[in-house]
Design an enzyme around this catalytic site. Structure first.
Site, PDB file in Angstrom:
ATOM      1  N   LYS A   9       0.826  -1.213   0.000  1.00 27.18           N
ATOM      2  CA  LYS A   9       0.000   0.000   0.000  1.00 27.18           C
ATOM      3  C   LYS A   9       0.858   1.259   0.000  1.00 27.18           C
ATOM      4  CE  LYS A   9      -1.714   2.163   3.906  1.00 27.18           C
ATOM      5  NZ  LYS A   9      -1.560   3.593   3.794  1.00 27.18           N
ATOM      6  N   ASN A  10       1.817   1.321   0.922  1.00 27.09           N
ATOM      7  CA  ASN A  10       2.577   2.560   1.079  1.00 27.09           C
ATOM      8  C   ASN A  10       3.439   2.882  -0.144  1.00 27.09           C
ATOM      9  OD1 ASN A  10       1.458   2.940   3.549  1.00 27.09           O
ATOM     10  ND2 ASN A  10       3.277   2.425   4.748  1.00 27.09           N
ATOM     11  N   ARG A  70      -3.544  10.804   3.738  1.00 31.46           N
ATOM     12  CA  ARG A  70      -2.267  11.426   4.008  1.00 31.46           C
ATOM     13  C   ARG A  70      -1.371  11.477   2.757  1.00 31.46           C
ATOM     14  NH1 ARG A  70      -0.061  14.103   7.683  1.00 31.46           N
ATOM     15  NH2 ARG A  70       2.183  13.917   7.783  1.00 31.46           N
ATOM     16  N   CYS A 106      -4.544   9.023   9.102  1.00 33.31           N
ATOM     17  CA  CYS A 106      -4.763   8.422  10.424  1.00 33.31           C
ATOM     18  C   CYS A 106      -4.396   9.383  11.540  1.00 33.31           C
ATOM     19  CB  CYS A 106      -3.899   7.176  10.578  1.00 33.31           C
ATOM     20  SG  CYS A 106      -4.643   5.691   9.946  1.00 33.31           S
ATOM     21  N   ARG A 150       1.967  14.748  13.223  1.00 32.01           N
ATOM     22  CA  ARG A 150       2.354  14.521  11.825  1.00 32.01           C
ATOM     23  C   ARG A 150       2.620  15.796  11.011  1.00 32.01           C
ATOM     24  NH1 ARG A 150      -0.737   9.279   9.550  1.00 32.01           N
ATOM     25  NH2 ARG A 150       1.296   8.931   8.645  1.00 32.01           N
ATOM     26  N   PRO A 151       3.630  16.559  11.401  1.00 31.09           N
ATOM     27  CA  PRO A 151       3.966  17.770  10.642  1.00 31.09           C
ATOM     28  C   PRO A 151       4.552  17.433   9.267  1.00 31.09           C
ATOM     29  CG  PRO A 151       5.633  17.342  12.306  1.00 31.09           C
ATOM     30  CD  PRO A 151       4.554  16.314  12.517  1.00 31.09           C
ATOM     31  N   ILE A 152       4.596  18.425   8.363  1.00 28.07           N
ATOM     32  CA  ILE A 152       5.245  18.199   7.052  1.00 28.07           C
ATOM     33  C   ILE A 152       6.343  19.244   6.800  1.00 28.07           C
ATOM     34  CG2 ILE A 152       3.337  16.949   5.956  1.00 28.07           C
ATOM     35  CD1 ILE A 152       2.630  19.593   4.531  1.00 28.07           C
ATOM     36  N   ASP A 153       6.901  19.756   7.912  1.00 28.22           N
ATOM     37  CA  ASP A 153       7.932  20.798   7.780  1.00 28.22           C
ATOM     38  C   ASP A 153       9.148  20.340   6.973  1.00 28.22           C
ATOM     39  OD1 ASP A 153       8.084  19.148  10.217  1.00 28.22           O
ATOM     40  OD2 ASP A 153      10.003  20.153  10.511  1.00 28.22           O
ATOM     41  N   GLN A 154       9.510  19.060   7.065  1.00 27.85           N
ATOM     42  CA  GLN A 154      10.697  18.587   6.336  1.00 27.85           C
ATOM     43  C   GLN A 154      10.441  18.514   4.834  1.00 27.85           C
ATOM     44  OE1 GLN A 154      13.723  18.169   8.008  1.00 27.85           O
ATOM     45  NE2 GLN A 154      12.432  19.085   9.584  1.00 27.85           N
ATOM     46  N   ASP A 213       4.280   0.636  12.175  1.00 22.50           N
ATOM     47  CA  ASP A 213       3.011   0.110  11.657  1.00 22.50           C
ATOM     48  C   ASP A 213       2.701  -1.297  12.164  1.00 22.50           C
ATOM     49  OD1 ASP A 213       2.627   2.443  10.341  1.00 22.50           O
ATOM     50  OD2 ASP A 213       2.894   1.668   8.320  1.00 22.50           O
ATOM     51  N   ILE A 251       8.148   6.760  17.021  1.00 21.11           N
ATOM     52  CA  ILE A 251       7.835   7.491  15.775  1.00 21.11           C
ATOM     53  C   ILE A 251       6.603   8.395  15.939  1.00 21.11           C
ATOM     54  CG2 ILE A 251       7.476   7.291  13.275  1.00 21.11           C
ATOM     55  CD1 ILE A 251      10.087   5.930  14.020  1.00 21.11           C
ATOM     56  N   ARG A 270      -9.058   0.421   4.232  1.00 25.61           N
ATOM     57  CA  ARG A 270      -8.127   1.362   3.612  1.00 25.61           C
ATOM     58  C   ARG A 270      -6.843   0.666   3.191  1.00 25.61           C
ATOM     59  NH1 ARG A 270      -6.026   5.548   7.264  1.00 25.61           N
ATOM     60  NH2 ARG A 270      -4.565   5.540   5.549  1.00 25.61           N
TER      61      ARG A 270
HETATM   62  C1  UD1 Z   1       4.922   6.686   6.465  1.00 30.39           C
HETATM   63  C2  UD1 Z   1       3.935   5.568   6.259  1.00 30.39           C
HETATM   64  C3  UD1 Z   1       3.325   5.154   7.583  1.00 30.39           C
HETATM   65  C4  UD1 Z   1       4.420   4.818   8.581  1.00 30.39           C
HETATM   66  C5  UD1 Z   1       5.450   5.942   8.677  1.00 30.39           C
HETATM   67  C6  UD1 Z   1       6.649   5.577   9.531  1.00 30.39           C
HETATM   68  C7  UD1 Z   1       3.074   6.000   4.048  1.00 30.39           C
HETATM   69  C8  UD1 Z   1       1.921   6.430   3.215  1.00 30.39           C
HETATM   70  N1  UD1 Z   1       2.895   6.011   5.366  1.00 30.39           N
HETATM   71  O1  UD1 Z   1       4.199   7.800   6.989  1.00 30.39           O
HETATM   72  O2  UD1 Z   1       2.513   4.010   7.348  1.00 30.39           O
HETATM   73  O3  UD1 Z   1       3.830   4.631   9.848  1.00 30.39           O
HETATM   74  O4  UD1 Z   1       5.934   6.275   7.369  1.00 30.39           O
HETATM   75  O5  UD1 Z   1       7.283   4.468   9.036  1.00 30.39           O
HETATM   76  O6  UD1 Z   1       4.118   5.602   3.554  1.00 30.39           O
HETATM   77  N2  UD1 Z   1       8.002  14.194  10.674  1.00 30.39           N
HETATM   78  C9  UD1 Z   1       8.313  15.494  10.948  1.00 30.39           C
HETATM   79  N3  UD1 Z   1       8.313  16.395   9.908  1.00 30.39           N
HETATM   80  C10 UD1 Z   1       8.015  16.036   8.646  1.00 30.39           C
HETATM   81  C11 UD1 Z   1       7.708  14.694   8.372  1.00 30.39           C
HETATM   82  C12 UD1 Z   1       7.706  13.783   9.411  1.00 30.39           C
HETATM   83  O7  UD1 Z   1       8.584  15.878  12.074  1.00 30.39           O
HETATM   84  O8  UD1 Z   1       8.036  16.899   7.761  1.00 30.39           O
HETATM   85  C13 UD1 Z   1       8.028  13.193  11.777  1.00 30.39           C
HETATM   86  C14 UD1 Z   1       6.669  12.542  12.034  1.00 30.39           C
HETATM   87  O9  UD1 Z   1       5.878  13.301  12.901  1.00 30.39           O
HETATM   88  C15 UD1 Z   1       7.095  11.209  12.620  1.00 30.39           C
HETATM   89  C16 UD1 Z   1       8.402  10.876  11.895  1.00 30.39           C
HETATM   90  O10 UD1 Z   1       8.853  12.125  11.367  1.00 30.39           O
HETATM   91  O11 UD1 Z   1       7.377  11.353  13.987  1.00 30.39           O
HETATM   92  C17 UD1 Z   1       8.271   9.879  10.786  1.00 30.39           C
HETATM   93  O12 UD1 Z   1       7.233  10.264   9.892  1.00 30.39           O
HETATM   94  P1  UD1 Z   1       7.237   9.872   8.354  1.00 30.39           P
HETATM   95  O13 UD1 Z   1       8.293   8.842   8.099  1.00 30.39           O
HETATM   96  O14 UD1 Z   1       7.241  11.098   7.533  1.00 30.39           O
HETATM   97  O15 UD1 Z   1       5.811   9.178   8.200  1.00 30.39           O
HETATM   98  P2  UD1 Z   1       4.847   9.253   6.962  1.00 30.39           P
HETATM   99  O16 UD1 Z   1       5.648   9.370   5.696  1.00 30.39           O
HETATM  100  O17 UD1 Z   1       3.754  10.205   7.222  1.00 30.39           O
END
Ligand code: UD1
Length: 423
Positions: A27-28, A98, A122, A127-131, A310, A332, A402
């Site tokens: 899926k991912n 997401r 979920c 779950r920020p997207i700053d990076q 997961d 995580i 899902r």
């Molecule tokens: C993906 C997977 C999800 C899995 C997760 C961790 C998909 C669609 N989903 O989610 O199933 O649980 O990886 O293996 O592939 N973070 C930041 N800033 C950012 C991005 C992330 O601080 O810009 C933090 C998150 O809050 C979290 C950590 O980094 O604590 C890891 O998140 P990330 O690997 O980005 O998870 P997803 O890609 O959302």
């Protein structure tokens, strides 16, 4: 697939799972490769796509954008984005999942301009997207977030060196998508090494990109002028495979899990062996055979190759009836213990303190009416139902649909007593 929220799963406990199960496409990886395909105006044929709700949602999102998408019974998706001239995803669609954020990297890469509503998904933490944003900006994009919409624009994208402050799968993939058509070379440092990062990189290379180092913590992307269509097959779902491994162990069963890459499952294999489960690896399958009582173990979720977050929830269910005390640390997602309250209603003895859960093994769980809190908790609750005494009624199962293809069919083939009913 029918509308999930009207439906429930009814699970009768006490059956040892036995037989064989075939694992679906990841899926991912699928939800990243599908949007990545818009980087090329050529036709892409993507095989081994699972028939799950997130894929159907993404198909809807792509069609709404103006992309031709067809998914056949065998899981081959044809994507033709030749008529696409901009990438603009509305709230109604993007908020449902997401992974819609991958449209930002892909749309920015192809059109140098993109508008996508802030992603949903979920509820397992902030779950920020700053990076992701830091990466797009480093490549030369201007990023604005207004009225729940993320807007990125660039005169041109130019390769850059980007160090990720946290290891993020999403940010690593999204930056790769934005960088493949940029001028010059991009280097992502402290990149995520998850199997689906590698799968997306392989797909991009199949379209003519030049991505090297995926699977290590430094990824180098040399920009190319243009990408072309291709045929690609998605890797097996590591998380679905791990779920069946854990289910086999929890029920005291003996299951051969086919269509897997055993290397991707090493952290789960190691923990199951530590608990006293027999795990035998073959070329592309893995056999899990539970022996006597299972021993408690400690788990800490970490980026790949560590234990995947997961599978934290299914693993906690397994530990809930093991001998002794286990400590589960979630490093995580801080909100990923919400499901524990439901497990307690089934008799589990678990104390949560921040990011740590202390699991005291009990003799048995007992069936109850429980409600799914998120996708992976859903899979965990099925396992809880399978090992509990009596009947478990699982509500809110749209979360499960899902991400798990033919879930009750696959479990039933292993002997489980599980059925879906309309409320
Ligand atoms: C993906 C997977 C999800 C899995 C997760 C961790 C998909 C669609 N989903 O989610 O199933 O649980 O990886 O293996 O592939 N973070 C930041 N800033 C950012 C991005 C992330 O601080 O810009 C933090 C998150 O809050 C979290 C950590 O980094 O604590 C890891 O998140 P990330 O690997 O980005 O998870 P997803 O890609 O959302």
């Amino acid at each position: 697939m029918s509308v999930g929220y009207m439906e429930k799963l009814i699970v009768e406990g006490g059956v040892k799972l036995e037989g064989q199960v075939n694992i679906s496409g990841f899926k991912n990886a699928a939800v990243a490769i599908i949007p990545a395909s818009i980087l090329s105006a050529g036709k892409c044929y993507i095989e081994n796509i699972p028939h799950i709700r997130d894929v159907y949602l993404f198909k809807d999102i792509m069609q709404e954008l103006g992309v031709d998408v067809e998914l056949d019974e065998n899981g081959t998706m044809m994507i033709d984005s030749s008529k696409l001239d901009k990438c603009c995803a509305t709230y109604d669609l993007a908020n449902k999942m997401r992974a819609s954020y991958y449209l930002i990297g892909a749309g920015l890469g192809r059109f140098k301009e993109v508008e996508v509503a802030y992603p949903g998904g979920c509820n397992i933490g902030t779950r920020p997207i700053d990076q992701h944003i830091k990466g797009f900006e480093a490549l030369g994009a201007k990023v604005e977030i207004e009225h729940g919409v993320i807007r990125c624009r660039a005169e041109k994208l130019v390769g850059a060196k980007i160090y990720l402050d946290v290891v993020s799968v999403g940010a690593t993939i999204n930056i790769m998508l934005a960088a493949v058509l940029a001028e010059g070379t991009t280097i992502i440092e402290n990149a995520a090494k998850e199997p689906h990062v590698v799968d997306v990189a392989n797909f991009l290379n199949m379209m003519g990109a030049d991505v090297r180092g995926a699977g290590t913590d430094i990824i180098k992307i040399k920009g190319v002028d243009k990408l072309h269509g291709c045929t690609y097959s998605v890797i097996p779902d590591q998380i679905e495979a791990g779920t069946y491994m854990i289910a086999a162990a929890a029920t005291g069963g003996d299951v051969l899990i086919n269509n897997v890459i055993p290397k991707h499952l090493e952290s789960i294999t190691a923990k199951l062996k530590e608990m006293g489960v027999e795990v035998i690896e073959y070329g592309d399958s893995i056999r899990v055979k539970a022996l006597d009582n299972l021993k408690s173990v400690d788990i800490k979720t970490l980026p790949y190759p560590g234990f995947p977050t997961d599978l934290q929830q299914p693993m906690t269910v397994l530990l809930s009836t093991a001998d002794g005390t286990s400590v589960v640390t979630e490093s995580i997602f801080e909100g990923r213990f919400k499901y524990v309250d439901e497990l307690k209603r089934m008799g589990a003895n678990i104390k949560v303190e921040g990011r740590v859960a202390v699991v005291e093994g009990v003799k048995r769980l007992s069936g109850a009416r429980i409600s799914v809190t998120d996708l992976r908790a859903g899979a965990a609750f099925i396992i809880a139902g399978l090992i509990a005494e009596g009947t478990t009624e699982i509500e809110n199962i749209y979360h499960i649909d899902r991400g798990y293809e033919k879930v009750e069919e696959k479990f039933r083939k292993l002997g489980a007593k599980i059925k879906r009913i309309r409320d």
